[in-house]
Design a protein around this motif. Structure first.
Motif, PDB file in Angstrom:
ATOM      1  N   GLU A   3       0.765  -1.211   0.000  1.00 35.74           N
ATOM      2  CA  GLU A   3       0.000   0.000   0.000  1.00 35.74           C
ATOM      3  C   GLU A   3       0.808   1.278   0.000  1.00 35.74           C
ATOM      4  OE1 GLU A   3      -1.044  -1.524   3.544  1.00 35.74           O
ATOM      5  OE2 GLU A   3      -1.454  -3.309   2.408  1.00 35.74           O
ATOM      6  N   SER A  29      -5.733  -4.378   0.143  1.00 37.85           N
ATOM      7  CA  SER A  29      -4.866  -3.329   0.698  1.00 37.85           C
ATOM      8  C   SER A  29      -5.662  -2.106   1.130  1.00 37.85           C
ATOM      9  CB  SER A  29      -3.805  -2.926  -0.324  1.00 37.85           C
ATOM     10  OG  SER A  29      -4.416  -2.534  -1.544  1.00 37.85           O
ATOM     11  N   ARG A  72      -5.325   1.086  -4.666  1.00 37.65           N
ATOM     12  CA  ARG A  72      -5.013  -0.171  -3.976  1.00 37.65           C
ATOM     13  C   ARG A  72      -4.366  -1.183  -4.901  1.00 37.65           C
ATOM     14  NH1 ARG A  72     -10.453  -0.711  -0.140  1.00 37.65           N
ATOM     15  NH2 ARG A  72     -10.160   1.321   0.874  1.00 37.65           N
ATOM     16  N   ASP A  84      -8.158  -6.498  -4.831  1.00 37.18           N
ATOM     17  CA  ASP A  84      -8.328  -5.136  -5.342  1.00 37.18           C
ATOM     18  C   ASP A  84      -8.093  -5.085  -6.847  1.00 37.18           C
ATOM     19  OD1 ASP A  84      -8.776  -3.552  -2.863  1.00 37.18           O
ATOM     20  OD2 ASP A  84      -6.785  -4.309  -2.345  1.00 37.18           O
TER      21      ASP A  84
END
Length: 316
Positions: A23, A204, A219, A224
């Protein structure tokens, strides 16, 4: 050294066919808004961790959703604590006890917290007793990118690595014209995160090391990335829901410590919800939430893999 570690993990992950996530940092207690030029500015919105983790979840979801996420599908009961960290709280908090709804809700809703919100002493103790160490987001992103570079036959499909962060590629992701490498194949490809902790390699929502919130469009987790593709390709609500649930069904993880496992499950469900809200501007229907929670409860399971390995390594 980090490059070498990344190459080693690339080989391992390719063997197991499971990606990771990391992240990009936004200060704890802040989120971002996107301006017309694509740049992001910090807003005064409440961050994911700033207002309480389980407390926030309890406010936003029906009771039955949390009860579903507590289910252990192998025993027909609830997942267990599997750690002595909570024993001082009294009856119902021993390692072998099931985690009940009442034990973590209401006045007890602050009992379970992500690692980054725990006191440093507790973090240190878990590192010593359980070898619990979370990978920095930028390094996880490199691992995920390595896997995607293999899939797409080029780098930068989702983002470009810039030192200890990344720049997201906001252009529509283009898939190779190779059989078995289309967007449906990507979304339904099987991915597994071993000893997943809070599942930062799968979803994330925040940096597990700093607690920084990560905007949905920045993300980089496995789920994601799949849901980004679904958002770019699905043309209707029904189509989005169909393929988003398919993405969930093909994304797996396992963890032994009960608090981590529940946090991982919450993060998976919240990821489904947040991508839905980002795409459609509203919350998912309750039935879709039930379906998603049911899938998550089956796909993230409780296993003491260290004990399993030790058992298998013992001479006969």
């Amino acid at each position: 050294m980090y490059k070498l570690a990344g190459l080693i993990w690339e080989v391992i992950l390719d063997l197991f066919h499971y990606p990771f996530v990391c992240e990009r940092g936004i200060a704890l207690g802040q989120e971002t808004d996107t301006q017309d030029n694509g740049k992001e500015v910090v807003s005064k919105s409440t961050a994911i961790l700033a207002d309480g983790f389980m407390e926030g979840f309890e406010r936003h979801y029906p009771t039955e959703i949390l009860e579903t996420l507590l289910c252990d599908r192998t025993t027909g009961k609830n997942i267990i604590w599997a750690d002595g960290e909570y024993e001082a709280l009294g009856e119902g908090y021993s390692p072998e006890d099931e985690i009940t709804f009442d034990a973590i809700s209401g006045t007890n809703s602050g009992v379970i917290k992500p690692r980054v919100l725990k006191a440093l002493e507790r973090q240190s103790r878990r590192t010593k007793t359980r070898a619990e160490v979370f990978t920095p987001s930028w390094l996880v992103n490199e691992m995920n990118n390595a896997l995607d570079a293999d899939w797409f036959r080029h780098s930068g499909a989702f983002n470009r690595e810039v030192g200890n962060t990344w720049e997201t590629n906001h252009n529509k992701v283009v898939f190779p014209k190779v059989k078995g490498r289309g967007w449906h194949d990507y979304v339904t490809s099987t991915r597994l995160e071993i000893t997943c902790g809070e599942a930062p390699f799968l979803c994330s929502r925040y940096d597990t090391v700093t607690g920084a919130t990560i905007p949905v469009n920045e993300r980089i987790g496995v789920l994601d990335r799949k849901l980004r593709i679904v958002g770019e390709r699905a043309r209707s609500y029904d189509d989005w829901t169909k393929w988003a649930l398919a993405a969930l069904r093909s994304t797996y993880g396992y963890e032994y410590q009960g608090d981590n496992l529940l946090i991982a499950r919450v993060n998976m469900l919240e990821t489904f919800t947040e991508h839905y809200e980002s795409r459609w501007g509203q919350k998912p229907a309750e039935q879709d939430l039930r379906n998603a929670a049911w899938v998550v409860s089956w796909n993230l399971w409780q296993i003491d893999m260290a004990a399993q390995i030790q058992t298998r390594l013992k001479p006969s």
